[in-house]
Write a protein that holds these residues in place. Structure first.
Motif, mmCIF file in Angstrom:
data_model
loop_
_atom_site.group_PDB
_atom_site.id
_atom_site.type_symbol
_atom_site.label_atom_id
_atom_site.label_comp_id
_atom_site.label_asym_id
_atom_site.label_seq_id
_atom_site.Cartn_x
_atom_site.Cartn_y
_atom_site.Cartn_z
ATOM 1 N N SER A 147 0.861 -1.187 0.000
ATOM 2 C CA SER A 147 0.000 0.000 0.000
ATOM 3 C C SER A 147 0.894 1.233 0.000
ATOM 4 O O SER A 147 1.926 1.254 0.670
ATOM 5 N N LYS A 170 -3.656 11.037 -1.411
ATOM 6 C CA LYS A 170 -3.952 10.024 -2.422
ATOM 7 C C LYS A 170 -3.326 8.711 -1.980
ATOM 8 O O LYS A 170 -2.228 8.700 -1.428
ATOM 9 N N ARG A 172 -3.035 4.197 -2.818
ATOM 10 C CA ARG A 172 -3.306 3.090 -3.730
ATOM 11 C C ARG A 172 -2.775 1.798 -3.119
ATOM 12 O O ARG A 172 -1.859 1.794 -2.308
ATOM 13 N N LYS A 173 -3.383 0.697 -3.501
ATOM 14 C CA LYS A 173 -2.834 -0.617 -3.198
ATOM 15 C C LYS A 173 -2.822 -1.387 -4.510
ATOM 16 O O LYS A 173 -3.583 -1.071 -5.439
ATOM 17 N N SER A 174 -1.991 -2.378 -4.600
ATOM 18 C CA SER A 174 -1.765 -3.004 -5.893
ATOM 19 C C SER A 174 -2.950 -3.834 -6.359
ATOM 20 O O SER A 174 -3.230 -3.910 -7.540
ATOM 21 N N ALA A 366 -6.942 2.587 1.277
ATOM 22 C CA ALA A 366 -6.481 2.729 -0.106
ATOM 23 C C ALA A 366 -7.377 1.887 -1.010
ATOM 24 O O ALA A 366 -7.371 0.671 -0.939
ATOM 25 N N GLY A 368 -7.353 1.523 -4.222
ATOM 26 C CA GLY A 368 -6.813 1.104 -5.503
ATOM 27 C C GLY A 368 -6.864 2.178 -6.576
ATOM 28 O O GLY A 368 -7.213 1.911 -7.718
ATOM 29 N N PHE A 369 -6.545 3.427 -6.218
ATOM 30 C CA PHE A 369 -6.543 4.503 -7.201
ATOM 31 C C PHE A 369 -5.602 4.134 -8.357
ATOM 32 O O PHE A 369 -4.471 3.734 -8.141
ATOM 33 N N SER A 370 -6.087 4.289 -9.552
ATOM 34 C CA SER A 370 -5.241 4.088 -10.721
ATOM 35 C C SER A 370 -5.132 5.427 -11.427
ATOM 36 O O SER A 370 -6.007 5.807 -12.195
ATOM 37 N N ASP A 371 -4.089 6.160 -11.117
ATOM 38 C CA ASP A 371 -3.964 7.529 -11.605
ATOM 39 C C ASP A 371 -2.504 7.811 -11.935
ATOM 40 O O ASP A 371 -1.811 8.490 -11.199
ATOM 41 N N TRP A 375 0.573 10.080 -9.947
ATOM 42 C CA TRP A 375 1.755 9.486 -9.347
ATOM 43 C C TRP A 375 3.023 9.864 -10.112
ATOM 44 O O TRP A 375 4.111 9.872 -9.549
#
Length: 410
Positions: A147, A170, A172-174, A366, A368-371, A375
Motif C-alpha cells: 500500500s 492520495k 493506492r494498493k496493488s 487505499a 486502488g486509485f489508478s492515476d 503518481w
C-alpha cells in the motif's frame, strides 16, 4: 500540497540509478538525493536504487547525494542521465582523537543536551510537508501486500507539545489481497507508525519521563556527515530493567548538539511483554509475538535548522496457530520520506474529519486509485524488483481466478 505550482503542474524529468559503496560495491540503502537550493528530494530503496523527479524548468541545479558515515557527493544535474546512473560514495572515518577537546566527555549528558535543545536546532515554524508513505507485508520472503500514499503532514514546531496532523491526499494498493487469503496481519496506524519515530518531536515514545535513566550511553566512534563532525553514541537498557526498552545508535552533531539520525531496535527480553505492546487483536487459538522491531529516523538541514526527513519501521512477527504444525513468519515494513515542504504561515491544521486517525489501516483506506498522471508528478521511493514481480504474480492469479469464476457462472 507542499509543492510549488511548477513542481505539481509542470512536466518533470526523471533520473534513475543506484548509489553504492565505492570499495565494496554494496548498495547503500536509504541514501538521500536532494536538489540543492530546493525542497526536492528522494531516498534509495532497499536495493540502493533511486528515482528522482525534477521539474523541467530546473536545468542547472546540483544534486547532493548523502549517506550516514560517507562523504557526500555533489553532482551537476546536467551530468545525470535518465537511466542507469551509478553513484559511488566513500566511507568517512574520523578518529576520536581528532575530536575537539571541548566536546562533552559524558555520553548521557550529550544526549540530554541534544534533546533539551530541540527548540533551538529544529524547525520552529509550523510546516506543511509532502511525504511519500509505503507499507509492505511479507509472509516469510514473499510479498503479499503493498500500500502506498502521498500524505500532507502538518508539522508543529519542535518546541510545541501540540501533535502533528496527517491528511491522506492520495493512496493506492496493488490489488485486492483479501481474495488470496494470504494476509493474516494488518498494520494499524499507517503513517503514524513512521511519524512517531521522529525522536526529537516525540521523545516520549523512546525516552519516556524518567526512562532515560534506565539506559547506559557510551561513545562508540565518530565520523563526518556533510563535513560535520558527528559522534555515534550507543545506548542500551541496564540489565536490571525488565521491561522491553530499546538499544541502538544515536548520531549527534558535535558542534550544535543536534541529533542527525538514529537507528535502534526494541530489546525483546520477554516475548509476552513485547506482544502486549504490538498485538491489538487476535483469534483465541493463535499466539502472535514480535521477534524483531527496528527503527530508523534521519533529519535534514536547511538554513541552519533541522527537520524530519525520513523514517522506517520493521516489524517481524511469528504467528503460531494451535491446529497447525508449523508457525508462520510475517514481516511488516513502513517507511515515509518527506519529498517537499513549505512554511505553514498561518499554522492552520486540517479539519478534524479530514485528518487521518491513529487507528487507520491504510490497506483498507487505499481503494486502488489508478492515476498514473498523479503518481508521475511526485517523488516516490522506487519499488524493489521483488515487490514488482510479486505484484505481477498476484495480478495473474486474480485474473485466472476471475476467469474461472466467470466460466462457471450459469
Amino acid at each position: 500540497m507542499a509543492q510549488s505550482e511548477e513542481s505539481t503542474e509542470g512536466a518533470a524529468k526523471q533520473y534513475r540509478g543506484e548509489v553504492f559503496d565505492e570499495s565494496s560495491k554494496k548498495p547503500l540503502v536509504f541514501a538521500t538525493l536532494s536538489v540543492e537550493g530546493t525542497n526536492i528530494s528522494t531516498i534509495t530503496n532497499t536495493e540502493g536504487n533511486f528515482l528522482l523527479k525534477v521539474p523541467e524548468d530546473i536545468t542547472d541545479g546540483t544534486v547532493v547525494v548523502s549517506f550516514l558515515g560517507y562523504q557526500s557527493k555533489n553532482i551537476p544535474l546536467s551530468s545525470l542521465k535518465n537511466n542507469k546512473n551509478k553513484i559511488s560514495l566513500l566511507v568517512s572515518v574520523t578518529a576520536l582523537g581528532e575530536v575537539d577537546i571541548n566536546a562533552p566527555k559524558d555520553a548521557a549528558a550529550l544526549v540530554k543536551e541534544a534533546l533539551a535543545r530541540r527548540g533551538d536546532n529544529y524547525f520552529d515554524d509550523p510546516t506543511l510537508m509532502t511525504a511519500f508513505y509505503r507499507e509492505t507485508i511479507k509472509k516469510r520472503r514473499k510479498n503479499v501486500s503493498l500500500s502506498e500514499a502521498v500524505v500532507n503532514i502538518y508539522k508543529t514546531p519542535y518546541s510545541s507539545l501540540r501533535k502533528d496532523a496527517v491528511e491522506l491526499y492520495k493512496a493506492r494498493k496493488s490489488t485486492d489481497y483479501s481474495k488470496l487469503d494470504t494476509v493474516a496481519l494488518k498494520l494499524q496506524g499507517g503513517p503514524f507508525n513512521t511519524l512517531y519515530v521522529d525522536i526529537m518531536k516525540y521523545p516520549e515514545y523512546i525516552f519516556a519521563d524518567g526512562s532515560i535513566e534506565d539506559y547506559r550511553f557510551k561513545f562508540s566512534r565518530s565520523t563526518r556527515i556533510n563535513d560535520k563532525l558527528v559522534f555515534v553514541i550507543k545506548f542500551e537498557q541496564y540489565e536490571s530493567i525488565k521491561d522491553p526498552l530499546y538499544k541502538g545508535e544515536l548520531f549527534i552533531d558535535v558542534a550544535n548538539k543536534t541529533l542527525t539520525s538514529a537507528i535502534y531496535t526494541l530489546n525483546i527480553t520477554d516475548k509476552n511483554l513485547a506482544a502486549r505492546l504490538f498485538v491489538r487483536k487476535k483469534p483465541a487459538k493463535v499466539d502472535v509475538w514480535p521477534t524483531e522491531v527496528a527503527y530508523r529516523v534521519d533529519y535534514r538541514e536547511k538554513g541552519g535548522r533541522w527537520y524530519y526527513g525520513y523514517s522506517n519501521v520493521l516489524l517481524e512477527f511469528k504467528v503460531d496457530w494451535e491446529d497447525k504444525l508449523f508457525n508462520s513468519v510475517y514481516s511488516m515494513t513502513a517507511e515515509m520520506a518527506v519529498t517537499d515542504w513549505e512554511k505553514n504561515l498561518d499554522g492552520q491544521l486540517p479539519k478534524v474529519r479530514e485528518r487521518l486517525k491513529k487507528s487507520i489501516i491504510l490497506s483498507e483506506e487505499a481503494v486502488g486509485f489508478s492515476d498514473p498522471d498523479f503518481w508521475g508528478q511526485y517523488n516516490i521511493i522506487e519499488p524493489e524488483k521483488s515487490i514488482e514481480s510479486a505484484i505481477r504474480k498476484i495480478q495473474r492469479q486474480l485474473r485466472r481466478a476471475r476467469a474461472k469464476n466467470g466460466s462457471a457462472a450459469p
